[in-house]
Each structure stands twice: as C-alpha cells, then as structure tokens.
Design an enzyme around this catalytic site. Structure first.
Site, PDB file in Angstrom:
ATOM      1  N   HIS A 241      -4.935   0.723  52.567  1.00 32.23           N
ATOM      2  CA  HIS A 241      -5.086   1.130  53.970  1.00 32.23           C
ATOM      3  C   HIS A 241      -6.405   1.822  54.291  1.00 32.23           C
ATOM      4  CE1 HIS A 241      -4.030   5.574  53.898  1.00 32.23           C
ATOM      5  NE2 HIS A 241      -3.597   5.229  52.695  1.00 32.23           N
TER       6      HIS A 241
ATOM      7  N   GLN B 206     -11.915   5.917  48.346  1.00 33.78           N
ATOM      8  CA  GLN B 206     -12.838   5.965  49.494  1.00 33.78           C
ATOM      9  C   GLN B 206     -13.976   4.958  49.348  1.00 33.78           C
ATOM     10  OE1 GLN B 206     -12.808   7.702  52.440  1.00 33.78           O
ATOM     11  NE2 GLN B 206     -10.813   8.560  51.955  1.00 33.78           N
TER      12      GLN B 206
ATOM     13  N   SER C 234      -6.854   1.754  47.244  1.00 38.48           N
ATOM     14  CA  SER C 234      -5.726   1.774  48.170  1.00 38.48           C
ATOM     15  C   SER C 234      -5.998   0.878  49.376  1.00 38.48           C
ATOM     16  CB  SER C 234      -5.492   3.220  48.629  1.00 38.48           C
ATOM     17  OG  SER C 234      -4.627   3.237  49.745  1.00 38.48           O
TER      18      SER C 234
ATOM     19  N   THR D  11      -2.172   7.045  45.657  1.00 36.45           N
ATOM     20  CA  THR D  11      -1.531   8.203  45.024  1.00 36.45           C
ATOM     21  C   THR D  11      -0.833   7.802  43.730  1.00 36.45           C
ATOM     22  OG1 THR D  11      -1.271   9.325  47.141  1.00 36.45           O
ATOM     23  CG2 THR D  11       0.217  10.001  45.361  1.00 36.45           C
TER      24      THR D  11
ATOM     25  N   CYS E 122      -4.554  14.887  53.703  1.00 36.89           N
ATOM     26  CA  CYS E 122      -3.533  15.232  52.724  1.00 36.89           C
ATOM     27  C   CYS E 122      -3.310  16.725  52.629  1.00 36.89           C
ATOM     28  CB  CYS E 122      -3.936  14.696  51.366  1.00 36.89           C
ATOM     29  SG  CYS E 122      -4.499  13.028  51.511  1.00 36.89           S
TER      30      CYS E 122
HETATM   31  C1  LIG Z   1      -6.342   8.313  50.697  1.00 40.57           C
HETATM   32  C2  LIG Z   1      -6.763   8.713  49.335  1.00 40.57           C
HETATM   33  C3  LIG Z   1      -5.859   8.666  48.247  1.00 40.57           C
HETATM   34  C4  LIG Z   1      -4.403   8.338  48.424  1.00 40.57           C
HETATM   35  O1  LIG Z   1      -4.166   6.979  48.681  1.00 40.57           O
HETATM   36  P1  LIG Z   1      -2.765   6.569  49.361  1.00 40.57           P
HETATM   37  O2  LIG Z   1      -2.771   5.077  49.297  1.00 40.57           O
HETATM   38  O3  LIG Z   1      -2.816   7.079  50.761  1.00 40.57           O
HETATM   39  O4  LIG Z   1      -1.679   7.164  48.553  1.00 40.57           O
HETATM   40  C5  LIG Z   1      -6.324   9.008  46.991  1.00 40.57           C
HETATM   41  N1  LIG Z   1      -7.604   9.349  46.792  1.00 40.57           N
HETATM   42  C6  LIG Z   1      -8.501   9.406  47.796  1.00 40.57           C
HETATM   43  C7  LIG Z   1      -9.914   9.786  47.501  1.00 40.57           C
HETATM   44  C8  LIG Z   1      -8.119   9.100  49.097  1.00 40.57           C
HETATM   45  O5  LIG Z   1      -9.004   9.165  50.077  1.00 40.57           O
END
Ligand SMILES: *Cc1c(COP(=O)(O)O)cnc(C)c1O
Length: 385
Positions: free
Chosen positions: A199, A177, A197, A70, A323
C-alpha cells in the site's frame, strides 16, 4: 481535499484495482487447491511473484508474501533470532527504525536477546563505522531501514550490508518506504532479507513481502499450512498478491518520472515554507532523501493543533509517523536526529504523491502560513518572545 500523507498510505491505482477485481469474484479459488479454480488462482500468484521478483532483481523463489510490511519486519527479526540463537543472541539495529522493527527487538530483549540501537547523525544517517564497531562474535543480525518514513533519509545500505558480511552477519533492510520510489536491486545491494509493503506504492493494504536470499536460515513466524514453500502458513490473499505484483511493476516502470515530478513538488514546498514561515526546523537531510518527504518542526506550537487546523481546511498531513500518532511520546526518530522534545511535538510530515499538483502545493503553503501564525498568536510560549 489535498492529500499529503503518502508515506502513511497511497490511493489504490485504478489499473491495479481492475487487475484485482476478478480474484474477488469469479476467480475465487484457493491457490492451494488442485482443481481448475485453484489452479487459476495459483497461476495468478505465480505471475505476481515473478513481477515482484523482477522489480527487485530477486528470484521468484526468494519472494515470500506476507500480510504487510509489519509482518515482513517481524518475520525478518524473529525468524532470524529463532534460526540463529545457538550462534549468538545479539542484534544490531538503529534508533530510527519503524515500530515493527523496534517492537520486535524489544520483545526479543524480554526473551534474553541483546539489542544495540545505533545512533544516527543530525541529518539522519547511520554510520558504517559505528556498525563495524558494534558487531561482536555474538551478533546474528543487523537490521537498518532503507529510507526513513518520518524524515526521508536514505541509508547507505550497500555499504552497511558489506560491513555486516565482513563478519558473516545476516543483513535485513526495511525497504517499505523505498520500494516503488527508488530503484532496488537486492543482488547489487547485497542484502539477505528485505521487507516491502503493497500500500505504499499505490497497491492494496494488507499485503507485503519478505525477500529471503536463497540458502539463508530462517524459522517460520506464521506456522500452519504449507503455503509459501512451507515457510508461511495461511491461505494466500490472491487479490492482494495480484495487486501487489501489478502495483510494484507499474511503480517501478514509473520510478524516474514520478521521482522527478514528486521531488519537484516537494522542493517547491520546502522553499516556499522556508521563505514564508520563521522559527522552523527542517528535519532530515537535504540530499539522499526520499523524493516525497518534507518534515518540519514549528516552534511554539503543537503539531496536533496544526494538523487539526489543516484538516479543517481540507489538507491531510501527518505528525511524524502514522504508526505512532495518537501517542504522547515524542518520536524516537526526531529525538535521534537531535530535535529537542518540545520542538519534536511541533512536527509535521508532508509526503507528496504522483497525483498532487503545483496548485495544491501553493495552496497548502498559504493555508499553513496562516494557520501557523494564528496558532502562534494564541500560544503563551510565543507571546513571551
Ligand atoms: C508503513 C511502514 C511499515 C509497515 O507496513 P504495513 O504494510 O503498513 O504493515 C513498515 N516500515 C516502514 C518504514 C513503513 O513506512
């Protein structure tokens, strides 16, 4: 419990956890301190930065750690807007972006920027021709996600970046993703900015990174100390950085093996669901799709009721995206691919992972078929048919 929500988050890999643990305890130093404790932490950060850089074919100096996907998305959009506002105030994105991109664009609109939201095809793809037509002399940034979190479409990023560069426009991609699931080479793709990201590939939460091509003009989003080569203030989250480096390295080494396995589970699931359950819509493309994603809309019932019933039976899935769940608005992505509002409300995303099994897939299909039938039997919409 059967966990089929890997697009929302993945379990932390045990090896990754072990690598992180010392940095919560004995090696607790602030990576910016000059003494031995600080230097131990700093060298762990150097190593993690090199690991991330190598996985995406960037230079370590182009990798900037953030608090997650994010923040990386917010930084890419607002940092570019601040840096290039004298050149122009027009940004181009798509109708299927994650809310981190969408909300950043909406905020910039309230500050006088103009944003074009490109349509996508019925199977979820942004067209390079549409992008070419949308660029004006005032366009400063194009942001198109690498792969969609709700229905899995993988965008033609290399082509889209090329179109942006024909007009000297900066190109960002949200690859949250895609990272760890698909091979990513920022140089080959030709992107200027890219968000990932931790996680989403079996690493820790609360850590991400923004790739910033060297030489690119970017303003800071988080102002403060001189961390991250003076581009992002805040004491470095050393355990998370270490975990992200290790997790991406591991996921990248396993990409081919995991993609083959996970997509075989996903394909088995899709085939069985389509054979067993009628009145459904499969969302997104049949090709150029993330290996882990299956999204279906079930006519005559609410996705939330299916999810609730599945959860009671020990199956965790999601309606659209984590989200936006909890909101009553139908998903922007599903509407953009032409899913009618009513059907969009009946949507469930199943996202598979490397620990899932064939037995779990089969059990899920059995339970899903039963629950859909049970809920439809109670639905006034269905009875009228
Ligand atoms: C999960 C996700 C995010 C956000 O990432 P966070 O680390 O959870 O803030 C942004 N873009 C996409 C496409 C996501 O799947």
């Amino acid at each position: 419990m059967i966990y089929l929500d890997h697009a929302a988050t993945t379990p932390l890999d045990k090896e990754v956890l072990n690598e992180m643990l010392p940095y919560f305890s004995e090696t607790f130093g602030n990576a910016n301190s000059q003494h031995t404790y600080g230097q131990r932490a700093a060298s762990a950060v150097v190593k993690a930065r090199e690991e991330v850089a190598e996985c995406i074919n960037a230079k370590p100096s182009e990798v900037y750690f953030t608090s997650g996907g994010t923040e990386a998305d917010n930084w890419a959009i607002k940092g570019t807007a601040l840096a290039l506002k004298e050149k122009g105030k027009h940004i181009i994105t798509s109708k299927i972006e994650h809310s981190a991109i969408y909300a950043s664009c909406k905020q910039l609109e309230s500050l006088g920027f103009e944003v074009t939201y490109l349509d996508v095809s019925s199977d979820g793809f942004v067209s390079p021709d549409d992008l070419r037509k949308a660029i004006t002399d005032k366009t400063i940034l194009v942001s198109i996600m690498f792969a969609n979190n709700e229905m899995g479409a993988i965008q033609p990023i290399k082509e889209l970046a090329k179109v942006a560069h024909e007009r000297d426009v900066v190109f960002h991609t949200d690859a949250v993703q895609a990272a760890g699931a698909l091979h990513i080479d920022v140089k080959d793709l030709g992107v200027d900015l890219m968000s990932i990201s931790g996680h989403k590939f079996y690493g820790p939460k609360g850590i991400g990174c923004l790739y910033i091509r060297s030489g690119l003009k970017m303003e800071r989003l988080i102002t403060g100390g001189e961390q991250e080569r003076s581009k992002r203030g805040g004491t470095t989250n050393v355990p998370a950085v270490v975990g992200m480096g290790k997790a991406l390295k591991k996921a990248t080494a396993e990409i081919d093996k995991n993609a083959e396995y996970v997509s075989s589970l996903r394909d088995r699931f899709i085939e069985k669901v389509e054979n067993r359950i009628s009145d459904i819509k499969f969302n997104g493309p049949r090709h150029d799709r993330l290996p882990n994603n299956a999204s279906f809309s079930f006519r005559y019932i609410e996705g939330e009721s299916i999810l609730f019933s599945l959860d009671l039976k020990g199956i965790c899935a999601s309606s659209g995206s984590a989200c936006s769940s909890g909101s009553l608005e139908p998903s922007r992505t599903l509407l953009a691919i032409g899913t009618p509002v009513g059907l969009a409300h009946g949507t469930i995303r199943f996202s598979f992972g490397k620990h899932n099994t064939v037995e779990e897939v089969d059990k899920t299909v059995d339970i899903l078929a039963e629950e859909v039938e049970r809920l439809r039997a109670m639905s006034p919409l269905y009875k009228k048919q």
